[in-house]
Design an enzyme around this catalytic site. Structure first.
Site, PDB file in Angstrom:
ATOM      1  N   SER C  47      21.883  32.834  41.758  1.00 48.17           N
ATOM      2  CA  SER C  47      23.148  33.247  42.352  1.00 48.17           C
ATOM      3  C   SER C  47      24.055  32.025  42.350  1.00 48.17           C
ATOM      4  CB  SER C  47      22.934  33.773  43.765  1.00 48.17           C
ATOM      5  OG  SER C  47      24.139  34.333  44.252  1.00 48.17           O
ATOM      6  N   GLU C  48      25.306  32.205  41.915  1.00 42.26           N
ATOM      7  CA  GLU C  48      26.138  31.048  41.607  1.00 42.26           C
ATOM      8  C   GLU C  48      26.528  30.247  42.837  1.00 42.26           C
ATOM      9  OE1 GLU C  48      26.899  34.228  40.745  1.00 42.26           O
ATOM     10  OE2 GLU C  48      29.067  34.577  40.788  1.00 42.26           O
ATOM     11  N   ASN C  49      26.304  30.798  44.030  1.00 38.28           N
ATOM     12  CA  ASN C  49      26.605  30.009  45.222  1.00 38.28           C
ATOM     13  C   ASN C  49      25.471  29.052  45.583  1.00 38.28           C
ATOM     14  OD1 ASN C  49      25.281  32.516  45.785  1.00 38.28           O
ATOM     15  ND2 ASN C  49      25.549  32.121  47.969  1.00 38.28           N
TER      16      ASN C  49
END
Lengths: 218, 232, 218, 232
Positions: C47-49
């Site tokens: 997940s890019e966060n």
């Protein structure tokens, strides 16, 4: 004339490093500055191989081959120090986060060019390491060197003849005879050892030298 | 089940090929993956391009690889050391090409490769021999040199612990180039002192996420050299 | 004609994700693919966060506001997962380290252009997030979408009319009616639902469509 | 003795000035430094440029700052959310300028500022509206857009623990932009749940070295929202 020895030069540089400064001390002579930082001043030493908060050399027998400085000597880490990888380490250096970097030099020009990585001799194997990054990255790049070569030639020059490390990057040079501030206007003498005059320095360096307003004895 | 651990170090390096570009971690001897390099030497591949901070010192690691005649090019920042005699000899004999890169540019170019950047304007080297012929640009009054990413076919690095998904933690200044080389190479091989069960590494303290590591090999921790203290 | 519902579409995409793949599932419909990944296949969700090894939603009452996915929903972390900062996270995405990225779309062109971030309506507040990074970074960018809009217009098009997210980046499109491989030569039908013909699909999309050599029923 | 900790959160933000550029960490509410923002709102400074992933949601954090009318420009990747009504209203009223940046470019440009790069060629956005008018280049057959660093006068970030030298560790996905914003701002303020004694943070697990942090403020950990579990 009280020419400073290397310990006195290191002590003189150490005097100018304020509490809280983030500092990289280059390989060789600048490394000795650490020995003269007063123990009651918290100063953060960075080493480009990935540590901040570098402490003194370990006691004999306590060396750790995985805890070394940029000169590949065993060191220690202070409580509050930390480790990081090479890209983050050079981000510290190149991103302007270090307050002070102290480097040795073959030559420094009066407007702040630095030559300290390569003699330019044919056949010499060049090696640059982090010299060019250190030269241009810190808020203040300082040089410490003997003013004259063993042959009596000035290492403070009008134009560097050795290959450059960085352009217009050195703000101050500490030598065994005097301290110089550098800039677009040339070199100004900030301090001299007792018994030396500006004229003496001009003769030794072959340079026109101005005296800084606040010039004093070292 | 995904298990990136290799019991046989020879099998881990078995697909390294003639002419490959290989990043090798380490700064001096700290973080130098000696055992992986020994396994590579045992294979008969040559014409290698080595990307490493130094060009080997003493007799082990990169120095041994050079001594064995497997290296045709070195990209590094600091080849000349008091005990870099194997590199020195091959270089003076014209047998090794040298690309000298300032250390910060080396780190930034490796990081750029891992991050997918096309090129970077870096402040280091402007106006020097090492920027000769390179594109430059003045941005906001400061001078920069355009530098391109450095990637590689393989990276050989040394970490402290790893797990079967390739997550790594390092030891002290042996970390150095390991994390960024792992990101920049197509295939990263990590030698570790210990392979730990999945979940044993705190997710907050993993330095290299497993996505960047393809193979993990446990090697026995070297016995501490005489006169040295702990060397975990 | 057995038009796939959204769960069936997600299951179809999940079938193509092999063990060991590093995968980013975009916000919205693609997120559902996670529910259909077989439990005996180790697949790494990013997940890019800033997390890798994302697990399922937590049990009610176990949500942690500091453990969320890119859609800002509470998630969990698998044993073996880890956290990292945003630059490292996007290095994973942009540096070609993800094997597969699954995205939703407003439109996809037959040569792989993607439009999924902005309708281009005047007055709409644009928001892009990580869509453009995901589109161009993964080794394989896949799209899942219904083939037709509610008004019956094909979302697989010759040229996107919505603002682009990325150029020539989508390799395969999973729809409720067919699966298409895209490329410089245009779209090829890989699979169709039972009861549909290439001619039907050409008529619905208004596109010349070739049948892939290995085309089969979904 | 160097002590970067501030007992008074108001004193920590006292030199933030009209027209300042301010990075604010957080992705959604995870890592949003609400208490620092509240302290900033209590000061009467405006015309701020905010660099953050979102443009605020709900009523707290960046949303509260925007509601208070202190923000003249937002640089972010994702302003429009279901509950970004304060931004939406000010933006539609023409009171806030928006610079929309793809999230990966935002992260890379912030990292570039911290690392001292002059510019970077990035793969994201090529051929799209968000690259219009920007310099592009094809490198090794791939297309890139030239993007410039994003720095700031201040960064407000949220970490889990800090010490008096400014070393920080984070909690889970609240880490997000914190580490790179700390590197890119001239003055970084970190709010933490706990200030620990020097040496209490393992030097191997420090995520943000103290050199990047100028001020550390302890704030009481927020009470866990109803229905939520641990929230360290």
């Amino acid at each position: 004339m009280n020419r400073l020895n290397r310990e006195q030069m290191a002590a003189r540089v150490a005097r100018d490093i304020p509490e809280g400064a983030y500092v990289n001390l280059g390989i060789g002579l600048p490394t000795r500055v650490a020995d003269f930082l007063p123990g009651d001043r918290e100063i953060f030493l960075q080493s480009e191989n990935g540590l901040l908060g570098m402490g003194p050399a370990p006691a004999p027998g306590e060396e750790d081959p995985e805890l070394i400085n940029a000169g590949k000597q065993p060191v220690t880490l202070l409580a509050g120090g930390c480790y990081f990888h090479h890209a983050d380490s050079f981000a510290m250096m190149r991103g302007g986060h270090l307050d002070i970097c102290v480097l040795g030099a073959f030559q420094v020009s009066t407007h702040g060019d630095l030559a300290n990585w390569h003699t330019g001799e044919p056949g010499a194997i060049p090696a640059v390491g982090g010299a060019m990054d250190l030269a241009i990255g810190a808020k203040r790049t300082l040089v410490m060197m003997e003013l004259l070569t063993k042959q009596g030639q000035s290492k403070l020059v009008e134009q560097c003849t050795y290959p450059l490390t960085g352009l217009r990057c050195v703000l101050r040079v500490y030598t065994d005879l005097a301290v110089f501030d550098l800039g677009a206007d040339g070199a100004r003498v900030v301090e001299m050892v007792d018994g030396l005059t500006i004229d003496d320095l001009s003769r030794l360096t072959g340079l026109p030298l101005a005296r800084a307003d606040q010039a004093q004895a070292i | 089940m995904i298990d990136k651990s290799f019991a046989d170090i020879g099998a881990a390096v078995a697909d390294i090929f003639d002419g490959a570009s290989i990043m090798i971690g380490g700064f001096g001897t700290a973080g130098m993956p000696d055992e992986l390099i020994d396994a590579l030497i045992a294979r008969q591949v040559g014409d290698l391009t080595i990307i490493s901070n130094n060009a080997g010192n003493g007799e082990a690691g990169v120095a041994a690889l050079i001594k064995a005649g497997r290296v045709s090019k070195v990209i590094c920042s600091f080849p000349r050391q008091s005990d870099s005699h194997h590199f020195d000899a091959r270089y003076r004999a014209g047998e090794i090409e040298l690309e000298l890169v300032p250390q910060g540019n080396l780190a930034a170019r490796i990081q750029a490769a891992g991050a997918g950047l096309g090129a970077i304007f870096t402040p280091t080297g402007f106006g020097t021999l090492l920027a000769e012929g390179k594109e430059t640009r003045t941005i906001d009054g400061k001078d920069y040199v355009l530098e391109y990413p450095i990637g590689a076919d393989f990276a050989l690095i040394k970490a402290l612990k790893g797990d079967r998904w390739g997550n790594l933690v390092y030891s002290k200044t042996a970390r150095n180039f390991g994390p960024i080389m792992a990101m920049a190479a197509k295939t990263t091989l990590a030698q570790v002192s210990q392979i730990v069960p999945l979940g044993a590494l705190d997710p907050e303290v993993v330095v290299t996420p497993g996505i960047f590591v393809q193979r993990v090999v446990a090697v026995a921790a070297a016995p501490a050299p005489a006169g040295s203290g702990e060397s975990q």
